[in-house]
Design a protein around this motif. Structure first.
Motif, PDB file in Angstrom:
ATOM      1  N   ASN A 107      -0.743   1.076  -5.321  1.00 48.63           N
ATOM      2  CA  ASN A 107      -0.791   2.097  -4.271  1.00 48.63           C
ATOM      3  C   ASN A 107       0.637   2.372  -3.800  1.00 48.63           C
ATOM      4  N   TYR A 108       1.365   3.125  -4.596  1.00 53.13           N
ATOM      5  CA  TYR A 108       2.788   3.310  -4.341  1.00 53.13           C
ATOM      6  C   TYR A 108       3.040   4.199  -3.128  1.00 53.13           C
ATOM      7  N   ALA A 109       4.187   3.972  -2.510  1.00 49.42           N
ATOM      8  CA  ALA A 109       4.655   4.837  -1.428  1.00 49.42           C
ATOM      9  C   ALA A 109       5.376   6.038  -2.029  1.00 49.42           C
ATOM     10  N   ASN A 110       5.477   7.116  -1.251  1.00 47.19           N
ATOM     11  CA  ASN A 110       6.279   8.237  -1.723  1.00 47.19           C
ATOM     12  C   ASN A 110       7.652   8.206  -1.049  1.00 47.19           C
ATOM     13  N   ARG A 157       6.732   4.555  -7.100  1.00 43.10           N
ATOM     14  CA  ARG A 157       6.165   4.636  -8.451  1.00 43.10           C
ATOM     15  C   ARG A 157       7.277   4.715  -9.497  1.00 43.10           C
ATOM     16  N   SER A 180       1.263   4.559   4.551  1.00 35.50           N
ATOM     17  CA  SER A 180       0.750   5.464   5.583  1.00 35.50           C
ATOM     18  C   SER A 180       0.318   4.694   6.826  1.00 35.50           C
ATOM     19  N   ARG A 204       8.389  -0.521  -4.415  1.00 35.14           N
ATOM     20  CA  ARG A 204       7.102   0.053  -4.021  1.00 35.14           C
ATOM     21  C   ARG A 204       7.048   1.566  -4.205  1.00 35.14           C
ATOM     22  N   ASN A 238       0.857  -1.177   0.000  1.00 35.54           N
ATOM     23  CA  ASN A 238       0.000   0.000   0.000  1.00 35.54           C
ATOM     24  C   ASN A 238       0.896   1.231   0.000  1.00 35.54           C
ATOM     25  N   ASP A 239       0.382   2.375   0.419  1.00 35.12           N
ATOM     26  CA  ASP A 239       1.179   3.602   0.318  1.00 35.12           C
ATOM     27  C   ASP A 239       2.038   3.882   1.558  1.00 35.12           C
ATOM     28  N   ARG A 268       7.760   8.705   2.919  1.00 31.18           N
ATOM     29  CA  ARG A 268       7.323   7.542   3.699  1.00 31.18           C
ATOM     30  C   ARG A 268       8.328   6.398   3.598  1.00 31.18           C
TER      31      ARG A 268
END
Length: 235
Positions: A139-142, A170, A110, A168, A107-108, A145
């Protein structure tokens, strides 16, 4: 409940009733006998009740945690803290925890970071899923994070963990010039908060991206300035 029936037998007699769960909650949710609450945590048709995850009896709490349908953050937050604090008890939720971290990692990041900030004892499971877990969605992480995760996992960092985290983020191959410029600007503004491995990754990936794209020389200069800034912030 008829005195001739065991708790298990009584629950079985209720199963065909339309209000089975409602009846069971009324009788067993706060039952004084641990065995009764334990059985209801297992047999409750829509998954164990949220309050059962917090049950003072650790056997009931473990059963409820494993049979709950709550999201990961709420499930860990509600769990009887004695289970989390005792390695022998924590072993009984390991399989379910692994499944939860599989979803959190995919997931991202979060909710993953929220869980780990509250319960750092699970960092080993998070790292395991980061390395071995499959990617099921986009649902990529930035970068921020991902950097935060690396800070939490500092003692567990390996090349494979870095690779798992980068998978993970983008990919840049879908970016146009304006998106690339915006991302690089964002990374530059966050440079002091980014982990060195994340900065190194983006510097290398953006240089590959520029080499692939047919950019105007002025566009290349704009991006290269940002890349140089990231590189220098790493030194």
């Amino acid at each position: 409940m008829p005195s001739t029936l065991t708790y298990r037998e009584h629950i079985e007699t209720l199963k065909d009733d339309l209000d089975f769960e409602e009846q069971g909650d009324a009788i067993y949710l706060h039952h004084e006998e641990d065995e009764a609450r334990l059985l209801w945590a297992f047999h409750r048709p829509s998954g164990s009740h949220p309050i059962q995850v917090s049950d003072p009896n650790t056997d009931v709490a473990i059963m409820a945690f494993n049979h709950s349908r709550l999201g990961a953050l709420e499930r860990f937050t509600r769990l009887n803290p004695e289970v989390i604090g005792d390695p022998d008890l924590r072993r009984h939720i390991r399989n379910r925890s692994r499944m939860l971290f599989r979803a959190l990692v995919d997931n991202d990041f979060s909710e993953l970071l929220e869980v780990l900030n509250l319960f750092p004892v699970f960092i080993d499971q998070a790292c395991d899923q980061m390395i071995n877990g499959r990617i099921w969605n986009e649902n990529y992480a930035n970068a921020l994070r991902a950097s935060h995760f690396l800070a939490l996992a500092e003692e567990h960092i390996t090349d494979r963990l870095i690779e798992g985290i980068i998978r993970r983020l983008r990919p840049l191959n879908s970016y146009n010039f304006d998106e690339a410029k915006e991302l690089l600007s964002e990374l530059s503004n966050q440079a002091q908060k980014l982990h060195s491995e994340i900065k190194m990754h983006y510097c290398a990936e953006f240089e590959k991206w520029i080499a692939r794209e047919k950019l105007h020389p002025l566009q290349t200069i704009v991006l290269q300035k940002q890349i140089t800034f990231l590189k220098e912030s790493h030194v």
